[in-house]
Design an enzyme around this catalytic site. Structure first.
Site, mmCIF file in Angstrom:
data_model
loop_
_atom_site.group_PDB
_atom_site.id
_atom_site.type_symbol
_atom_site.label_atom_id
_atom_site.label_comp_id
_atom_site.label_asym_id
_atom_site.label_seq_id
_atom_site.Cartn_x
_atom_site.Cartn_y
_atom_site.Cartn_z
ATOM 1 N N SER A 33 0.836 -1.215 0.000
ATOM 2 C CA SER A 33 0.000 0.000 0.000
ATOM 3 C C SER A 33 0.861 1.251 0.000
ATOM 4 C CB SER A 33 -0.941 0.011 1.209
ATOM 5 O OG SER A 33 -0.204 0.015 2.417
ATOM 6 N N ASN A 116 -2.681 -2.891 12.754
ATOM 7 C CA ASN A 116 -4.131 -2.680 12.630
ATOM 8 C C ASN A 116 -4.591 -1.407 13.351
ATOM 9 O OD1 ASN A 116 -3.856 -5.096 11.394
ATOM 10 N ND2 ASN A 116 -5.011 -6.298 12.893
ATOM 11 N N THR A 161 -36.729 29.253 -10.797
ATOM 12 C CA THR A 161 -37.081 27.892 -10.368
ATOM 13 C C THR A 161 -37.333 27.133 -11.660
ATOM 14 O OG1 THR A 161 -39.475 28.229 -10.263
ATOM 15 C CG2 THR A 161 -38.229 28.790 -8.265
ATOM 16 N N HIS A 162 -36.978 25.868 -11.680
ATOM 17 C CA HIS A 162 -37.057 25.062 -12.917
ATOM 18 C C HIS A 162 -36.272 25.716 -14.051
ATOM 19 C CE1 HIS A 162 -40.521 23.006 -10.954
ATOM 20 N NE2 HIS A 162 -40.772 24.239 -10.519
ATOM 21 N N SER A 279 -10.007 27.436 -27.792
ATOM 22 C CA SER A 279 -10.344 26.309 -28.656
ATOM 23 C C SER A 279 -9.219 26.140 -29.667
ATOM 24 C CB SER A 279 -11.662 26.602 -29.377
ATOM 25 O OG SER A 279 -11.730 25.877 -30.590
ATOM 26 N N GLU A 292 -16.141 23.495 -15.794
ATOM 27 C CA GLU A 292 -16.686 22.232 -16.308
ATOM 28 C C GLU A 292 -16.002 21.050 -15.624
ATOM 29 O OE1 GLU A 292 -16.930 22.387 -20.766
ATOM 30 O OE2 GLU A 292 -16.451 24.475 -20.369
ATOM 31 N N TYR A 319 -9.883 -6.480 11.777
ATOM 32 C CA TYR A 319 -9.144 -5.992 10.615
ATOM 33 C C TYR A 319 -9.203 -7.011 9.489
ATOM 34 C CZ TYR A 319 -5.669 -4.269 7.441
ATOM 35 O OH TYR A 319 -5.058 -3.808 6.310
ATOM 36 N N GLN A 324 -7.459 -1.785 3.700
ATOM 37 C CA GLN A 324 -6.392 -1.026 3.037
ATOM 38 C C GLN A 324 -6.983 -0.182 1.897
ATOM 39 O OE1 GLN A 324 -2.492 -2.874 2.614
ATOM 40 N NE2 GLN A 324 -2.681 -2.675 0.408
ATOM 41 N N LYS A 327 -8.189 3.662 2.050
ATOM 42 C CA LYS A 327 -7.303 4.832 2.043
ATOM 43 C C LYS A 327 -7.320 5.609 0.720
ATOM 44 C CE LYS A 327 -3.908 2.223 3.602
ATOM 45 N NZ LYS A 327 -2.592 1.758 4.142
#
Ligand code: ARG
Length: 456
Positions: A33, A116, A161-162, A279, A292, A319, A324, A327
């Site tokens: 790890s 552990n 709204t919407h 672009s 984005e 454990y 592992q 993480k």
């Protein structure tokens, strides 16, 4: 055991004392790890330093031994350590390096400790550090939102709204909505630290140690109550990844709003050149790619939450090596949202607001229908009756400004061109949390006071 029969090298014997040969190289690489564990090096060393201090206080190691262990650990902390996958993880790498630096005393370090409880502590310390870094970055973002809100309490725009124009609001009102969400995110990134160190592999130890002291030395908020739970519990990691995933969702929502606003269709804001990308084909383009990507990377954070919860769901107590795999999601979401928070803070700080375009859009008469309804309500007309009366005018498609004074008078309303100005509309909505300048000032003052209380 006579001194001479002790294994001479941790690197050969630390993990494989009962084995007759080395691990297959492919398997060793598979179980290592070290890639993620580089994030845990400092936490691991801090944990070990607290452990040594506790062992010394309990008389398990002598002050001289503790001094040598401390010196070695401090040296590794100062120098850093490249983690070698042949030694599986950060814990064994540190032990190996410590033996190189201080010799046999290094073998005392793992007394009354297991990897552990050690890895459970390391991840908790790392999460706490990530929370602090994220709260600091969020503080910059919320400060930027508050500053912009303050500057734009009288910048009017349509509220949606919407994604349909609904009622006039101020830009401040919208920015404060995001500020409130990010303030909640910051609160979620403030978990208590419970130290699991001293739980051993699963059941405590016969060595007379004091895990409560270790917890105090680590500035933790408490110590584990059950050794088996201490090594199993990854709730804090799940809560952290959830907090980050939800933060990523909020960032994505803000990004989407800004992306829409800087399109020519809205044209409410402009982003400066230094925040936009070009672009390869169309020379005129200035694209909000950074926003984005904030929106796009939220998906990764949600995925990591599912990843983590799925890892946990099938595990028996105790454990299991699957842990592992808890993480990497923590490290990945922390890194992703930290970068995204910073991008959003820059965008808010540096965007140019096009007040006229916003005001123009807010001058759409239909946005004032609810104001007219509420004026009738203020005169005692039941809400639903007032709603029907104004709806009736809207239904016939006659613009409000072309309805004659007599027709309004028949409804009991005196309507002037002023009625259809965003300023008048906004000033009227002075209810708690509403959009009137006075309520916006309240919200800004409350948010600023909460920030001051939050200072260390
Ligand atoms: N590298 C392991 C992890 O990250 C450390 C704990 C290993 N414990 C064990 N008994 N195999 O979770």
């Amino acid at each position: 055991m006579p001194e001479s029969s002790l294994p001479k090298s941790l690197s050969a014997q630390g993990l494989r004392a009962a084995f007759s040969g080395p691990m297959d190289a492919g398997i060793a690489g598979f179980v290592a790890s070290t890639e993620t564990d580089r994030h845990l090096l400092d936490a691991d060393l801090r944990g070990s330093l607290a452990h040594v201090a506790m062992l010394e206080a309990c008389g398990v190691v002598s002050p001289e031994q503790a001094g040598r262990l401390r010196a070695g650990l401090d040296q590794i902390r100062a120098e850093g350590l490249a983690l070698d996958p042949d030694y599986e993880d950060v814990h064994m790498n540190v032990e190996r390096r410590l033996e190189e630096l201080i010799g046999e005393d290094a073998r005392l370090l793992h007394t009354a400790r297991s990897r552990n409880d050690q890895v459970a502590l390391d991840l908790r310390l790392y999460v706490r550090d990530c929370e602090a870094a994220l709260r600091a970055a969020l503080s910059d973002l919320t400060a930027a939102l508050l500053d912009k809100a303050e500057a734009h309490a009288d910048t009017v725009m349509p509220g949606y709204t919407h994604l349909q124009r609904a009622q006039p609001v101020s830009l401040a009102h919208v920015l404060l909505a995001y500020q409130a969400a990010f303030a909640r995110d910051a609160e979620r990134l403030r978990q208590p630290l419970i130290s699991p160190l001293g739980a051993g592999a699963l059941a405590g130890t016969a060595v007379p140690i004091d895990p409560l002291l270790t917890a105090r030395l680590l500035n933790a908020d408490g110590a584990f109550s059950n050794a088996l739970d201490a090594v199993t519990d990854r709730d804090f990691a799940a809560a952290f990844v959830f907090a980050c995933a939800l933060l990523a969702v909020h960032l994505s929502q803000l990004a989407e709003t800004l992306i829409l606003w800087c399109s020519r269709e809205f044209d409410f804001i402009r982003l400066p050149d230094e925040l936009t990308t070009g672009s390869s084909l169309m020379p005129q383009k200035k694209n909000p790619d950074c926003l984005e990507l904030v929106r796009g990377r939220a998906g990764q954070c949600i995925g990591e939450l599912v990843n983590l919860l799925t890892t946990l769901k099938g595990l028996p107590v105790g454990y299991n090596r699957d842990l592992q795999e808890t993480k990497p999601p923590v490290a990945r979401v922390a890194e992703t949202v930290l970068a995204s928070v910073r991008v959003c803070a820059l965008a808010i700080q540096r965007m140019t607001v096009r007040r006229e375009a916003m005001r123009q859009a807010a001058s759409d008469e239909k946005l004032y229908a609810t104001d007219l309804v509420e004026r009738l309500v203020a005169q005692g007309v039941p809400f639903r009756t007032a709603y029907a009366a104004i709806g009736n005018i809207a239904r016939h498609g006659v613009p409000f400004s072309q309805v004659s004074a007599d027709e309004w008078a028949a409804l009991g309303l005196s309507v002037t061109p002023e009625t259809f100005t965003p300023e008048q509309s906004i000033a009227g909505r002075a209810s708690h949390g509403g959009v009137s300048p006075a309520r916006i000032a309240d919200q800004i003052a409350a948010a600023r006071a909460a920030r001051r209380e939050d200072l260390p």
